[in-house]
Design a protein around this motif. Structure first.
Motif, PDB file in Angstrom:
ATOM      1  N   GLU A 130       0.830  -1.207   0.000  1.00  0.00           N
ATOM      2  CA  GLU A 130       0.000   0.000   0.000  1.00  0.00           C
ATOM      3  C   GLU A 130       0.866   1.259   0.000  1.00  0.00           C
ATOM      4  N   GLY A 131       0.466   2.240  -0.797  1.00  0.00           N
ATOM      5  CA  GLY A 131       1.151   3.520  -0.830  1.00  0.00           C
ATOM      6  C   GLY A 131       2.400   3.559  -1.678  1.00  0.00           C
ATOM      7  N   THR A 132       2.674   2.491  -2.438  1.00  0.00           N
ATOM      8  CA  THR A 132       3.873   2.453  -3.276  1.00  0.00           C
ATOM      9  C   THR A 132       3.543   2.809  -4.721  1.00  0.00           C
ATOM     10  N   THR A 133       4.596   3.074  -5.480  1.00  0.00           N
ATOM     11  CA  THR A 133       4.463   3.428  -6.896  1.00  0.00           C
ATOM     12  C   THR A 133       5.433   2.597  -7.719  1.00  0.00           C
ATOM     13  N   VAL A 134       4.953   2.088  -8.843  1.00  0.00           N
ATOM     14  CA  VAL A 134       5.780   1.285  -9.735  1.00  0.00           C
ATOM     15  C   VAL A 134       5.696   1.867 -11.137  1.00  0.00           C
ATOM     16  N   LEU A 135       6.801   1.832 -11.849  1.00  0.00           N
ATOM     17  CA  LEU A 135       6.871   2.355 -13.211  1.00  0.00           C
ATOM     18  C   LEU A 135       7.089   1.214 -14.190  1.00  0.00           C
ATOM     19  N   VAL A 136       6.295   1.199 -15.276  1.00  0.00           N
ATOM     20  CA  VAL A 136       6.473   0.252 -16.380  1.00  0.00           C
ATOM     21  C   VAL A 136       6.968   1.041 -17.590  1.00  0.00           C
ATOM     22  N   ILE A 137       8.130   0.674 -18.098  1.00  0.00           N
ATOM     23  CA  ILE A 137       8.689   1.325 -19.289  1.00  0.00           C
ATOM     24  C   ILE A 137       8.538   0.372 -20.471  1.00  0.00           C
ATOM     25  N   GLY A 138       7.769   0.804 -21.482  1.00  0.00           N
ATOM     26  CA  GLY A 138       7.544  -0.022 -22.666  1.00  0.00           C
ATOM     27  C   GLY A 138       6.277  -0.840 -22.516  1.00  0.00           C
ATOM     28  N   VAL A 139       5.220  -0.439 -23.233  1.00  0.00           N
ATOM     29  CA  VAL A 139       3.921  -1.098 -23.060  1.00  0.00           C
ATOM     30  C   VAL A 139       3.550  -1.815 -24.354  1.00  0.00           C
ATOM     31  N   GLY A 140       4.320  -2.874 -24.658  1.00  0.00           N
ATOM     32  CA  GLY A 140       4.048  -3.700 -25.823  1.00  0.00           C
ATOM     33  C   GLY A 140       3.449  -5.020 -25.415  1.00  0.00           C
ATOM     34  N   GLY A 141       3.904  -6.107 -26.080  1.00  0.00           N
ATOM     35  CA  GLY A 141       3.354  -7.424 -25.819  1.00  0.00           C
ATOM     36  C   GLY A 141       3.513  -7.861 -24.379  1.00  0.00           C
ATOM     37  N   LEU A 142       4.655  -7.561 -23.756  1.00  0.00           N
ATOM     38  CA  LEU A 142       4.865  -7.910 -22.349  1.00  0.00           C
ATOM     39  C   LEU A 142       4.373  -6.812 -21.420  1.00  0.00           C
ATOM     40  N   GLY A 143       4.681  -5.568 -21.759  1.00  0.00           N
ATOM     41  CA  GLY A 143       4.386  -4.458 -20.859  1.00  0.00           C
ATOM     42  C   GLY A 143       2.915  -4.305 -20.536  1.00  0.00           C
ATOM     43  N   HIS A 144       2.029  -4.519 -21.527  1.00  0.00           N
ATOM     44  CA  HIS A 144       0.600  -4.326 -21.232  1.00  0.00           C
ATOM     45  C   HIS A 144       0.089  -5.416 -20.297  1.00  0.00           C
ATOM     46  N   LEU A 145       0.714  -6.597 -20.342  1.00  0.00           N
ATOM     47  CA  LEU A 145       0.348  -7.659 -19.409  1.00  0.00           C
ATOM     48  C   LEU A 145       0.932  -7.390 -18.027  1.00  0.00           C
ATOM     49  N   ALA A 146       2.110  -6.799 -17.969  1.00  0.00           N
ATOM     50  CA  ALA A 146       2.687  -6.432 -16.674  1.00  0.00           C
ATOM     51  C   ALA A 146       1.790  -5.432 -15.957  1.00  0.00           C
ATOM     52  N   VAL A 147       1.252  -4.471 -16.697  1.00  0.00           N
ATOM     53  CA  VAL A 147       0.340  -3.498 -16.086  1.00  0.00           C
ATOM     54  C   VAL A 147      -0.881  -4.209 -15.506  1.00  0.00           C
ATOM     55  N   GLN A 148      -1.455  -5.141 -16.271  1.00  0.00           N
ATOM     56  CA  GLN A 148      -2.619  -5.881 -15.784  1.00  0.00           C
ATOM     57  C   GLN A 148      -2.271  -6.725 -14.560  1.00  0.00           C
ATOM     58  N   LEU A 149      -1.111  -7.359 -14.575  1.00  0.00           N
ATOM     59  CA  LEU A 149      -0.701  -8.191 -13.450  1.00  0.00           C
ATOM     60  C   LEU A 149      -0.461  -7.351 -12.198  1.00  0.00           C
ATOM     61  N   LEU A 150       0.182  -6.214 -12.363  1.00  0.00           N
ATOM     62  CA  LEU A 150       0.395  -5.315 -11.234  1.00  0.00           C
ATOM     63  C   LEU A 150      -0.937  -4.884 -10.638  1.00  0.00           C
ATOM     64  N   SER A 151      -1.884  -4.592 -11.520  1.00  0.00           N
ATOM     65  CA  SER A 151      -3.214  -4.183 -11.068  1.00  0.00           C
ATOM     66  C   SER A 151      -3.935  -5.316 -10.343  1.00  0.00           C
ATOM     67  N   ALA A 152      -3.713  -6.548 -10.817  1.00  0.00           N
ATOM     68  CA  ALA A 152      -4.437  -7.700 -10.265  1.00  0.00           C
ATOM     69  C   ALA A 152      -3.861  -8.191  -8.938  1.00  0.00           C
ATOM     70  N   ILE A 153      -2.533  -8.110  -8.762  1.00  0.00           N
ATOM     71  CA  ILE A 153      -1.940  -8.770  -7.589  1.00  0.00           C
ATOM     72  C   ILE A 153      -1.179  -7.832  -6.655  1.00  0.00           C
ATOM     73  N   THR A 154      -1.169  -6.510  -6.946  1.00  0.00           N
ATOM     74  CA  THR A 154      -0.555  -5.562  -6.017  1.00  0.00           C
ATOM     75  C   THR A 154      -1.477  -4.351  -5.859  1.00  0.00           C
ATOM     76  N   PRO A 155      -1.345  -3.631  -4.734  1.00  0.00           N
ATOM     77  CA  PRO A 155      -2.111  -2.394  -4.561  1.00  0.00           C
ATOM     78  C   PRO A 155      -1.345  -1.165  -5.045  1.00  0.00           C
ATOM     79  N   SER A 156      -0.215  -1.358  -5.696  1.00  0.00           N
ATOM     80  CA  SER A 156       0.676  -0.265  -6.068  1.00  0.00           C
ATOM     81  C   SER A 156       0.057   0.644  -7.128  1.00  0.00           C
ATOM     82  N   ARG A 157       0.424   1.909  -7.090  1.00  0.00           N
ATOM     83  CA  ARG A 157       0.029   2.871  -8.126  1.00  0.00           C
ATOM     84  C   ARG A 157       0.936   2.659  -9.325  1.00  0.00           C
ATOM     85  N   ILE A 158       0.347   2.564 -10.523  1.00  0.00           N
ATOM     86  CA  ILE A 158       1.088   2.154 -11.715  1.00  0.00           C
ATOM     87  C   ILE A 158       1.266   3.339 -12.661  1.00  0.00           C
ATOM     88  N   LEU A 159       2.519   3.652 -12.967  1.00  0.00           N
ATOM     89  CA  LEU A 159       2.866   4.639 -13.982  1.00  0.00           C
ATOM     90  C   LEU A 159       3.374   3.896 -15.206  1.00  0.00           C
TER      91      LEU A 159
END
Length: 346
Positions: A171-200
């Motif tokens: 809770e209260g953390t921030t994570v950055l994803v650089i590059g939102v292609g075939g892997l990156g867009h899934l990383a964003v979804q996974l971060l959203s699904a299994i962490t409470p972190s704020r996603i940039l």
């Protein structure tokens, strides 16, 4: 059957007719329903002779989903007709890592003439693919094949990278994803699904940012001269707790290191040729940690399939028939792909 094969180093891949393999011993023959196309395939095709231990010719394709067609006499743990996704990083099969499902970190990796399915061994860009053991198969039930195939690398690699950072992303953390292609867009979804972190999320393409937003990113921005300032402001001024770099180039690594707060971790997934100079004291943040995740484990693939089956993640795909593989490769090479390309036998 028809297969897309690397016939010689420096030559374009060729769609050729090859004999359908017959399973022997513990082998399993899988009828291919879909095969994902990855930048790793481009790295293989563009590699000079001697750069990789592989010995052409071999069939490409390491993201594969299909249906079990037949079994060797010693095969067990799977039934004819069962729908499966293939675990791609085949190791030696005998070391401690491989026997516990960690083939991606096989202890004998440097002694092998392959890195796995479609990477020195015949892969799934064909009508059928021969699998050395049922231990490389994960059931997918009624999950669509074009969704299941990319789970075995695009989603698995992202999941493995995210899992390595979960201890930082409370809770209260921030994570950055650089590059939102075939892997990156899934990383964003996974971060959203299994962490409470704020996603940039940051990318050089507007359409990739739209994909990041649809995938659950809280803030998206183009990569430009003021990106560091914009993202630092979005992190509250102190920097981000973790970065997932799916580019791995000089600029992306510089951005990542500049934004990480003390005690933060950088996971470099992309292979864009960037490098860091490690020196103490130096420019890296205090407590800095670096990880170089490679693919994922077999148990993690089962977890990824479960997430996809629950609807927690969905792959953005563009479908092409296998006969259009050259066109699909060109689109991938030119950066004109949204999400993941999936080839379907025709």
């Amino acid at each position: 059957m028809r297969a897309l094969r690397l016939t010689a180093w420096g030559e374009p891949p060729a769609l050729t007719e090859v004999e359908r393999p017959m399973p022997r011993g513990a082998e399993v023959l899988v009828q291919v329903e879909a095969a994902g196309l990855c930048r790793s395939d481009l790295h293989v095709l563009e590699a000079p002779a001697g750069a990789l231990p592989y010995r052409p010719p071999f069939t490409l394709g390491h993201e594969v989903a299909g249906r079990v067609a037949s079994l060797g006499p010693d095969a067990d743990g799977v039934a004819v007709g069962e729908r499966v996704v293939l675990y791609g990083p085949w190791g030696c099969g005998g070391c401690d890592r491989c026997t516990t499902g960690w083939d991606n970190y096989c202890d004998r990796r440097d002694t092998l003439a392959w890195h796995g399915l479609g990477l020195g061994r015949d892969g799934g860009m064909a009508g059928h693919v021969l699998v050395p053991s049922a231990r490389h198969l994960v059931p997918i039930g009624d999950l669509p094949a074009d969704q299941a195939a990319p789970l075995s690398d695009a989603a698995l690699t992202s999941y493995h990278a995210v899992a390595g950072l979960r201890h930082l992303l409370g809770e209260g953390t921030t994570v950055l994803v650089i590059g939102v292609g075939g892997l990156g867009h899934l990383a964003v979804q996974l971060l959203s699904a299994i962490t409470p972190s704020r996603i940039l999320a940051v990318d050089v393409r507007e359409e990739a940012l739209a994909l990041a937003h649809r995938s659950g990113a809280h803030v998206v921005t183009l990569s430009r001269a003021d990106t560091d300032r914009v993202l630092r402001a979005e992190s509250g001024g102190s920097g981000v707790d973790a970065v997932l770099d799916f580019v791995g180039g000089p600029e992306s690594m510089e951005l990542a290191v500049g934004l990480l707060r003390a005690g933060g971790e950088l996971a470099v997934v992309g292979s864009g040729g960037g490098h860091l100079t490690v020196r103490k004291p130096g420019l890296l943040p205090p407590g800095f940690r670096l990880s170089l995740p490679y693919w994922g484990t077999r148990p993690e693939l089962a977890e990824v399939v479960a997430l996809a089956s629950s609807g927690a993640i969905r792959v953005e795909t563009e479908r092409f028939p296998l006969s259009a593989a050259p066109e699909a490769l060109d689109r991938l090479r030119e950066g004109r792909v949204r999400g993941r390309v999936v080839l379907v036998p025709d």
